[in-house]
Design a protein around this motif. Structure first.
Motif, PDB file in Angstrom:
ATOM      1  N   ALA A 248       2.537  -4.567  -8.922  1.00  0.00           N
ATOM      2  CA  ALA A 248       1.926  -3.241  -9.086  1.00  0.00           C
ATOM      3  C   ALA A 248       0.593  -3.248  -9.815  1.00  0.00           C
ATOM      4  O   ALA A 248       0.016  -2.190 -10.038  1.00  0.00           O
ATOM      5  CB  ALA A 248       2.897  -2.330  -9.840  1.00  0.00           C
ATOM      6  N   ALA A 249       0.077  -4.420 -10.167  1.00  0.00           N
ATOM      7  CA  ALA A 249      -1.139  -4.457 -10.984  1.00  0.00           C
ATOM      8  C   ALA A 249      -2.337  -3.833 -10.284  1.00  0.00           C
ATOM      9  O   ALA A 249      -3.200  -3.230 -10.939  1.00  0.00           O
ATOM     10  CB  ALA A 249      -1.455  -5.890 -11.408  1.00  0.00           C
TER      11      ALA A 249
ATOM     12  N   ASN B  20       2.300  -4.342   0.886  1.00  0.00           N
ATOM     13  CA  ASN B  20       3.044  -3.469  -0.019  1.00  0.00           C
ATOM     14  C   ASN B  20       2.231  -3.143  -1.266  1.00  0.00           C
ATOM     15  O   ASN B  20       2.314  -2.036  -1.811  1.00  0.00           O
ATOM     16  CB  ASN B  20       4.365  -4.115  -0.436  1.00  0.00           C
ATOM     17  CG  ASN B  20       5.356  -4.208   0.698  1.00  0.00           C
ATOM     18  OD1 ASN B  20       5.044  -3.873   1.839  1.00  0.00           O
ATOM     19  ND2 ASN B  20       6.557  -4.678   0.402  1.00  0.00           N
ATOM     20  N   ALA B  21       1.434  -4.120  -1.717  1.00  0.00           N
ATOM     21  CA  ALA B  21       0.638  -3.911  -2.928  1.00  0.00           C
ATOM     22  C   ALA B  21      -0.575  -3.050  -2.647  1.00  0.00           C
ATOM     23  O   ALA B  21      -0.830  -2.057  -3.342  1.00  0.00           O
ATOM     24  CB  ALA B  21       0.212  -5.264  -3.513  1.00  0.00           C
ATOM     25  N   TYR B  22      -1.354  -3.401  -1.616  1.00  0.00           N
ATOM     26  CA  TYR B  22      -2.593  -2.641  -1.436  1.00  0.00           C
ATOM     27  C   TYR B  22      -2.346  -1.257  -0.831  1.00  0.00           C
ATOM     28  O   TYR B  22      -3.081  -0.311  -1.119  1.00  0.00           O
ATOM     29  CB  TYR B  22      -3.666  -3.435  -0.687  1.00  0.00           C
ATOM     30  CG  TYR B  22      -3.398  -3.894   0.720  1.00  0.00           C
ATOM     31  CD1 TYR B  22      -3.328  -2.999   1.783  1.00  0.00           C
ATOM     32  CD2 TYR B  22      -3.295  -5.258   1.015  1.00  0.00           C
ATOM     33  CE1 TYR B  22      -3.140  -3.432   3.084  1.00  0.00           C
ATOM     34  CE2 TYR B  22      -3.111  -5.711   2.319  1.00  0.00           C
ATOM     35  CZ  TYR B  22      -3.027  -4.789   3.344  1.00  0.00           C
ATOM     36  OH  TYR B  22      -2.852  -5.221   4.630  1.00  0.00           O
ATOM     37  N   LEU B  23      -1.289  -1.101  -0.032  1.00  0.00           N
ATOM     38  CA  LEU B  23      -0.985   0.238   0.476  1.00  0.00           C
ATOM     39  C   LEU B  23      -0.381   1.127  -0.608  1.00  0.00           C
ATOM     40  O   LEU B  23      -0.597   2.344  -0.608  1.00  0.00           O
ATOM     41  CB  LEU B  23      -0.049   0.146   1.676  1.00  0.00           C
ATOM     42  CG  LEU B  23      -0.669  -0.448   2.943  1.00  0.00           C
ATOM     43  CD1 LEU B  23       0.366  -0.534   4.055  1.00  0.00           C
ATOM     44  CD2 LEU B  23      -1.873   0.366   3.409  1.00  0.00           C
ATOM     45  N   SER B  24       0.355   0.539  -1.547  1.00  0.00           N
ATOM     46  CA  SER B  24       0.841   1.321  -2.690  1.00  0.00           C
ATOM     47  C   SER B  24      -0.329   1.816  -3.527  1.00  0.00           C
ATOM     48  O   SER B  24      -0.344   2.966  -3.982  1.00  0.00           O
ATOM     49  CB  SER B  24       1.784   0.478  -3.549  1.00  0.00           C
ATOM     50  OG  SER B  24       2.987   0.188  -2.866  1.00  0.00           O
ATOM     51  N   ALA B  25      -1.317   0.947  -3.726  1.00  0.00           N
ATOM     52  CA  ALA B  25      -2.507   1.356  -4.475  1.00  0.00           C
ATOM     53  C   ALA B  25      -3.224   2.491  -3.755  1.00  0.00           C
ATOM     54  O   ALA B  25      -3.666   3.468  -4.377  1.00  0.00           O
ATOM     55  CB  ALA B  25      -3.443   0.160  -4.660  1.00  0.00           C
TER      56      ALA B  25
ATOM     57  N   ASP C  10       8.148  -0.095  -5.105  1.00  0.00           N
ATOM     58  CA  ASP C  10       9.271   0.398  -5.904  1.00  0.00           C
ATOM     59  C   ASP C  10       8.804   0.929  -7.253  1.00  0.00           C
ATOM     60  O   ASP C  10       9.329   1.928  -7.757  1.00  0.00           O
ATOM     61  CB  ASP C  10      10.300  -0.714  -6.105  1.00  0.00           C
ATOM     62  CG  ASP C  10      11.094  -1.014  -4.837  1.00  0.00           C
ATOM     63  OD1 ASP C  10      11.126  -0.141  -3.950  1.00  0.00           O
ATOM     64  OD2 ASP C  10      11.668  -2.105  -4.727  1.00  0.00           O
ATOM     65  N   VAL C  11       7.813   0.282  -7.855  1.00  0.00           N
ATOM     66  CA  VAL C  11       7.255   0.779  -9.112  1.00  0.00           C
ATOM     67  C   VAL C  11       6.603   2.141  -8.891  1.00  0.00           C
ATOM     68  O   VAL C  11       6.774   3.075  -9.684  1.00  0.00           O
ATOM     69  CB  VAL C  11       6.245  -0.229  -9.692  1.00  0.00           C
ATOM     70  CG1 VAL C  11       5.579   0.332 -10.952  1.00  0.00           C
ATOM     71  CG2 VAL C  11       6.949  -1.543 -10.031  1.00  0.00           C
TER      72      VAL C  11
ATOM     73  N   LEU D 150       1.359   4.566 -14.137  1.00  0.00           N
ATOM     74  CA  LEU D 150       1.267   5.337 -12.897  1.00  0.00           C
ATOM     75  C   LEU D 150       1.751   6.768 -13.112  1.00  0.00           C
ATOM     76  O   LEU D 150       1.101   7.728 -12.664  1.00  0.00           O
ATOM     77  CB  LEU D 150       2.096   4.667 -11.804  1.00  0.00           C
ATOM     78  CG  LEU D 150       1.620   3.285 -11.332  1.00  0.00           C
ATOM     79  CD1 LEU D 150       2.627   2.685 -10.352  1.00  0.00           C
ATOM     80  CD2 LEU D 150       0.253   3.358 -10.688  1.00  0.00           C
ATOM     81  N   CYS D 151       2.877   6.929 -13.789  1.00  0.00           N
ATOM     82  CA  CYS D 151       3.404   8.271 -14.044  1.00  0.00           C
ATOM     83  C   CYS D 151       2.441   9.067 -14.924  1.00  0.00           C
ATOM     84  O   CYS D 151       2.197  10.257 -14.676  1.00  0.00           O
ATOM     85  CB  CYS D 151       4.776   8.161 -14.710  1.00  0.00           C
ATOM     86  SG  CYS D 151       5.570   9.745 -15.043  1.00  0.00           S
TER      87      CYS D 151
END
Length: 376
Positions: A162-163, A198-203, A271-272, A306-307
């Motif tokens: 998630a970084a 998963n990482a870059y689309l989450s960002a 997930d994060v 993030l929250c």
């Protein structure tokens, strides 16, 4: 007084949301920092049956942040510089952001930035940023050289943590941009260190949600827009599924650590992000949401960051817990950079145009030697 399309009220609301997002992210990061690496049982043993309810010492004192906040600041710095030079003919925001991340990487090295360079700017001079606070390995390797990771050739293609998402709230503060462009810029810059979809689309999804909140949308509306844009992206399904799980969990069970943990079976970015989104959706206020976001056995600093950004963008600066803000490391720098960003986005032409005191602003955000500076 109206500056361009920005009236005074609109400017004040925007600045409050920018401050809220950046400070909220840092507060959540700092709240989660003492819990990094702890299981739910271990954190309850250390902090009591209700877990951590107030800031606790990490890295020597209360309120200290991790590399997530450091990198968020450098994201802002890169975006300001890109905006300053948007009319020079050398406008490429991913390159400006990557160069900002390279300046962060220098703060994590033994030698620091090259003081002979004239493009370091004021942020790289802040001594507190030189502390090494658990930087993600993919960030260190991704920014180790001048080569720019791209979606076609991403850095660290197996890195799925998630970084990259935790540094991406500033992309959502580009309220003059269309959401699809915000998504594109965020994913391009995430791929500079975290090349797994998963990482870059989450960002990217996170940035789009922040973008909607900053423009005054509800959290649910902002999430729906992100889901719509994600649907056109290859490899989106894990991120889409995670966001849908967060939405469904709101009515499935009462908020609590067990519900939160169930949303994050892996330390993956999707997930994060889902965990942080759920905590923001059920939050009674910012403090309540952040307590939920950090009291679990997952990545507490990232989930808190993030929250905090989501709730800060949603409610603005004044809703942040004042006592937690008072102890926040780097608060003055965060406020100064937030206000510089808001000023650049709303009054940029008057800051570096022909009638402005431009040289002072351009000294704060200097051009890279390969980039021309605006004509004063």
């Amino acid at each position: 007084m109206v500056t361009g399309l920005w009236g005074r009220v609109e400017q004040q609301d925007f600045r409050s949301r920018v401050r809220g997002a950046l400070l909220g992210s840092a507060i959540g990061d700092a709240l989660g920092a003492p819990l990094a690496g702890l299981t739910l049982d271990a954190l309850r043993e250390a902090h009591g049956p209700h877990g951590l309810t107030e800031p606790a010492p990490a890295h020597g004192r209360r309120g200290t942040v991790t590399a997530a906040t450091q990198l968020t600041l450098f994201t802002v710095d890169g975006l300001i510089r890109a905006h300053v030079r948007r009319d020079t003919g050398a406008w490429h925001p991913p390159t400006d952001v990557h160069r900002a991340y390279r300046r962060w990487a220098a703060t994590q090295s033994d030698w620091g930035p090259d003081e002979r360079r004239k493009d370091n700017g004021w942020l790289a001079q802040q001594e507190w940023l030189y502390a090494r606070r658990g930087p993600d390995r993919a960030c260190l390797t991704g920014f180790a050289d001048e080569a720019l990771g791209t979606l076609d050739h991403p850095k660290n293609p197996t890195a799925c943590g998630a970084a990259a998402a935790t540094r991406s709230a500033p992309f959502g503060l580009l309220v003059g941009w269309e959401p699809a462009l915000v998504l594109q810029l965020a994913v391009e810059c995430a791929a500079q260190s975290h090349g797994h979809p998963n990482a870059y689309l989450s960002a990217g999804a996170f940035a789009v949600i922040v973008h909607g909140l900053t423009r005054g949308d509800s959290l649910d509306s902002a999430v729906q827009r992100a889901l719509g844009l994600l649907g056109a992206r290859p490899g989106h399904q894990p991120v889409t599924d995670a966001l849908q799980r967060a939405l469904s969990a709101v009515t499935a069970a009462p908020p609590g650590p067990e519900t939160v943990e169930a949303l994050a079976p892996t330390p993956g970015a999707e997930d994060v992000l889902a965990t942080a989104l759920y905590c923001a959706l059920v939050a009674e206020d910012i403090a309540h949401g952040l307590r939920l976001a950090v009291n679990h056995g997952g990545d507490s600093p990232a989930t808190g960051a993030l929250c905090g950004a989501l709730l800060g963008a949603l409610h603005g600066e004044t809703a942040l817990p004042a006592a937690w803000l008072a102890e926040l490391e780097g608060r003055a720098t965060l406020l100064e950079l937030a206000d510089d960003f808001a000023l650049e986005m709303t009054q940029g032409p008057t800051l570096h145009g022909p009638a402005a005191a431009g040289p002072g602003w351009l000294a704060r955000y200097p051009a890279h030697p390969a980039h021309p500076a605006p004509t004063i």
